[in-house]
Design a protein around this motif. Structure first.
Motif, PDB file in Angstrom:
ATOM      1  N   LEU A 142      16.690 -29.956  35.135  1.00  0.00           N
ATOM      2  CA  LEU A 142      15.270 -30.036  34.804  1.00  0.00           C
ATOM      3  C   LEU A 142      14.529 -28.789  35.269  1.00  0.00           C
ATOM      4  CD1 LEU A 142      14.422 -33.780  35.589  1.00  0.00           C
ATOM      5  CD2 LEU A 142      14.620 -32.690  33.340  1.00  0.00           C
ATOM      6  N   TYR A 143      14.911 -28.256  36.431  1.00  0.00           N
ATOM      7  CA  TYR A 143      14.299 -27.017  36.924  1.00  0.00           C
ATOM      8  C   TYR A 143      14.575 -25.871  35.961  1.00  0.00           C
ATOM      9  CZ  TYR A 143      12.128 -27.802  41.456  1.00  0.00           C
ATOM     10  OH  TYR A 143      11.255 -28.163  42.447  1.00  0.00           O
ATOM     11  N   MET A 144      15.826 -25.760  35.509  1.00  0.00           N
ATOM     12  CA  MET A 144      16.171 -24.692  34.572  1.00  0.00           C
ATOM     13  C   MET A 144      15.385 -24.839  33.273  1.00  0.00           C
ATOM     14  SD  MET A 144      20.291 -24.107  35.046  1.00  0.00           S
ATOM     15  CE  MET A 144      20.758 -25.843  35.151  1.00  0.00           C
ATOM     16  N   HIS A 145      15.296 -26.061  32.780  1.00  0.00           N
ATOM     17  CA  HIS A 145      14.574 -26.319  31.538  1.00  0.00           C
ATOM     18  C   HIS A 145      13.085 -26.001  31.695  1.00  0.00           C
ATOM     19  CE1 HIS A 145      13.758 -28.179  27.661  1.00  0.00           C
ATOM     20  NE2 HIS A 145      12.798 -28.888  28.222  1.00  0.00           N
ATOM     21  N   PHE A 146      12.507 -26.381  32.850  1.00  0.00           N
ATOM     22  CA  PHE A 146      11.081 -26.149  33.087  1.00  0.00           C
ATOM     23  C   PHE A 146      10.761 -24.662  33.129  1.00  0.00           C
ATOM     24  CE2 PHE A 146       7.763 -25.249  36.288  1.00  0.00           C
ATOM     25  CZ  PHE A 146       6.670 -25.811  35.636  1.00  0.00           C
TER      26      PHE A 146
ATOM     27  N   VAL B 231      29.085 -41.360  45.753  1.00  0.00           N
ATOM     28  CA  VAL B 231      29.335 -39.917  45.667  1.00  0.00           C
ATOM     29  C   VAL B 231      29.059 -39.397  44.262  1.00  0.00           C
ATOM     30  CG1 VAL B 231      31.159 -38.173  45.732  1.00  0.00           C
ATOM     31  CG2 VAL B 231      30.975 -39.852  47.574  1.00  0.00           C
ATOM     32  N   ILE B 232      29.567 -40.094  43.254  1.00  0.00           N
ATOM     33  CA  ILE B 232      29.392 -39.662  41.866  1.00  0.00           C
ATOM     34  C   ILE B 232      27.924 -39.702  41.454  1.00  0.00           C
ATOM     35  CG2 ILE B 232      29.888 -40.258  39.453  1.00  0.00           C
ATOM     36  CD1 ILE B 232      32.637 -41.233  40.444  1.00  0.00           C
ATOM     37  N   SER B 233      27.239 -40.795  41.788  1.00  0.00           N
ATOM     38  CA  SER B 233      25.829 -40.920  41.395  1.00  0.00           C
ATOM     39  C   SER B 233      24.957 -39.907  42.122  1.00  0.00           C
ATOM     40  CB  SER B 233      25.326 -42.340  41.673  1.00  0.00           C
ATOM     41  OG  SER B 233      25.428 -42.663  43.050  1.00  0.00           O
ATOM     42  N   SER B 234      25.283 -39.585  43.373  1.00  0.00           N
ATOM     43  CA  SER B 234      24.513 -38.592  44.131  1.00  0.00           C
ATOM     44  C   SER B 234      24.642 -37.205  43.502  1.00  0.00           C
ATOM     45  CB  SER B 234      24.991 -38.544  45.582  1.00  0.00           C
ATOM     46  OG  SER B 234      24.721 -39.752  46.248  1.00  0.00           O
ATOM     47  N   SER B 235      25.858 -36.821  43.160  1.00  0.00           N
ATOM     48  CA  SER B 235      26.070 -35.504  42.553  1.00  0.00           C
ATOM     49  C   SER B 235      25.415 -35.426  41.179  1.00  0.00           C
ATOM     50  CB  SER B 235      27.563 -35.197  42.445  1.00  0.00           C
ATOM     51  OG  SER B 235      28.217 -36.169  41.649  1.00  0.00           O
ATOM     52  N   PHE B 236      25.458 -36.528  40.428  1.00  0.00           N
ATOM     53  CA  PHE B 236      24.834 -36.544  39.107  1.00  0.00           C
ATOM     54  C   PHE B 236      23.315 -36.432  39.226  1.00  0.00           C
ATOM     55  CE2 PHE B 236      23.333 -38.808  35.207  1.00  0.00           C
ATOM     56  CZ  PHE B 236      23.828 -37.897  34.286  1.00  0.00           C
ATOM     57  N   GLY B 237      22.742 -37.101  40.224  1.00  0.00           N
ATOM     58  CA  GLY B 237      21.300 -37.006  40.459  1.00  0.00           C
ATOM     59  C   GLY B 237      20.879 -35.593  40.791  1.00  0.00           C
ATOM     60  N   ALA B 238      21.694 -34.893  41.588  1.00  0.00           N
ATOM     61  CA  ALA B 238      21.396 -33.503  41.937  1.00  0.00           C
ATOM     62  C   ALA B 238      21.475 -32.611  40.704  1.00  0.00           C
ATOM     63  CB  ALA B 238      22.364 -33.014  43.010  1.00  0.00           C
TER      64      ALA B 238
ATOM     65  N   ALA C   7      18.080 -41.412  45.032  1.00  0.00           N
ATOM     66  CA  ALA C   7      17.866 -40.794  46.342  1.00  0.00           C
ATOM     67  C   ALA C   7      18.098 -39.285  46.276  1.00  0.00           C
ATOM     68  CB  ALA C   7      18.793 -41.426  47.375  1.00  0.00           C
ATOM     69  N   THR C   8      19.216 -38.866  45.662  1.00  0.00           N
ATOM     70  CA  THR C   8      19.529 -37.439  45.582  1.00  0.00           C
ATOM     71  C   THR C   8      18.636 -36.729  44.574  1.00  0.00           C
ATOM     72  OG1 THR C   8      21.824 -38.037  46.045  1.00  0.00           O
ATOM     73  CG2 THR C   8      21.394 -35.768  45.377  1.00  0.00           C
ATOM     74  N   PHE C   9      18.317 -37.395  43.472  1.00  0.00           N
ATOM     75  CA  PHE C   9      17.443 -36.804  42.467  1.00  0.00           C
ATOM     76  C   PHE C   9      16.069 -36.494  43.059  1.00  0.00           C
ATOM     77  CE2 PHE C   9      14.134 -37.412  39.199  1.00  0.00           C
ATOM     78  CZ  PHE C   9      14.498 -36.419  38.309  1.00  0.00           C
ATOM     79  N   ILE C  10      15.483 -37.468  43.753  1.00  0.00           N
ATOM     80  CA  ILE C  10      14.159 -37.289  44.354  1.00  0.00           C
ATOM     81  C   ILE C  10      14.201 -36.243  45.467  1.00  0.00           C
ATOM     82  CG2 ILE C  10      12.341 -38.431  45.689  1.00  0.00           C
ATOM     83  CD1 ILE C  10      13.042 -41.007  44.144  1.00  0.00           C
ATOM     84  N   ALA C  11      15.289 -36.264  46.254  1.00  0.00           N
ATOM     85  CA  ALA C  11      15.412 -35.305  47.361  1.00  0.00           C
ATOM     86  C   ALA C  11      15.570 -33.874  46.859  1.00  0.00           C
ATOM     87  CB  ALA C  11      16.601 -35.676  48.241  1.00  0.00           C
ATOM     88  N   THR C  12      16.097 -33.701  45.644  1.00  0.00           N
ATOM     89  CA  THR C  12      16.312 -32.367  45.089  1.00  0.00           C
ATOM     90  C   THR C  12      15.117 -31.861  44.298  1.00  0.00           C
ATOM     91  OG1 THR C  12      18.622 -33.082  44.829  1.00  0.00           O
ATOM     92  CG2 THR C  12      18.067 -30.967  43.894  1.00  0.00           C
ATOM     93  N   LEU C  13      14.162 -32.731  43.992  1.00  0.00           N
ATOM     94  CA  LEU C  13      13.008 -32.336  43.183  1.00  0.00           C
ATOM     95  C   LEU C  13      12.081 -31.324  43.855  1.00  0.00           C
ATOM     96  CD1 LEU C  13      11.764 -35.490  41.215  1.00  0.00           C
ATOM     97  CD2 LEU C  13      12.756 -33.378  40.314  1.00  0.00           C
TER      98      LEU C  13
END
Length: 209
Positions: free
Chosen positions: A167-171, A154-161, A13-19
């Protein structure tokens, strides 16, 4: 099994929302390009620390926020003003500052860490979003509002972010020689994003009046 689902859905959820391009991820990419990968990571860690707090607040207050939309409304007004000011800065002021003075190479990693905390802290939108995700998971029986489930979310949300920011930095490091990765273009991108968010927030506020 339920705990594994909380970890998976919290991360996704957090990973997709931050993409989608936003203030935090574009800024992390800009810092990584201009000041080095380490400082970009420090910025991302600072942002994710605040996301941990936001996810905790969202999960604990999920039911309260759903029953008190007026609180969310106040947060939206504050966020709209801040994002409007940021948009003005990056579109009209930042480029002149870069022309008139050299880049400050003395910025420490610690300053970038707190910079990430600040920008993430003024972004109130993840709180109602994460509260909605937590409530949805609870409605399907995947999550109980107990300490272990809350900690996992909480932990999984922060890790997803963090993964999304990395990935943005790498791209952008891969396309650093392209025009889109220049300081001027990235300032315009950040300014445009914050401007769109401010306008969208204003429209949503007016609709609710």
């Amino acid at each position: 099994m339920d705990l594994a689902l909380v970890l998976i859905f919290g991360f996704l959820a957090t990973f997709i929302a931050t993409l989608p391009p936003g203030l935090i991820n574009i800024t992390s990419a800009k810092i990584s390009l201009n000041e080095g990968h380490t400082r970009g990571v420090m910025f991302a860690l600072g942002a994710c620390l605040v996301i941990i707090v936001q996810a905790l607040i969202a999960t604990i207050s999920a039911r309260y926020l759903s029953n008190h939309p007026d609180v969310v409304g106040v947060l939206r007004i504050v966020a709209m003003i801040i994002f409007a000011l940021l948009s003005i800065y990056f579109l009209f002021i930042a480029k002149h500052n870069e022309q008139n003075k050299k880049e400050d190479d003395s910025r420490s990693k610690t300053k970038r860490f707190f910079h990430g905390m600040f920008l993430s802290g003024i972004n109130f939108f993840p709180i109602p979003f994460q509260a909605y995700v937590a409530m949805t998971m609870a409605s399907y029986g995947f999550m109980k509002f107990e300490n272990l489930d809350i900690a996992a979310f909480v932990i999984s949300s922060s890790f997803g972010a963090f993964v999304s920011l990395y990935l943005y930095m790498h791209f952008f490091e891969k396309i650093k020689d392209h025009k889109i990765a220049s300081k001027k273009v990235m300032n315009y991108m950040i300014g445009a994003i914050t401007g769109v968010v401010a306008i969208y927030t204003l429209i949503s506020i007016l609709k609710d009046l």
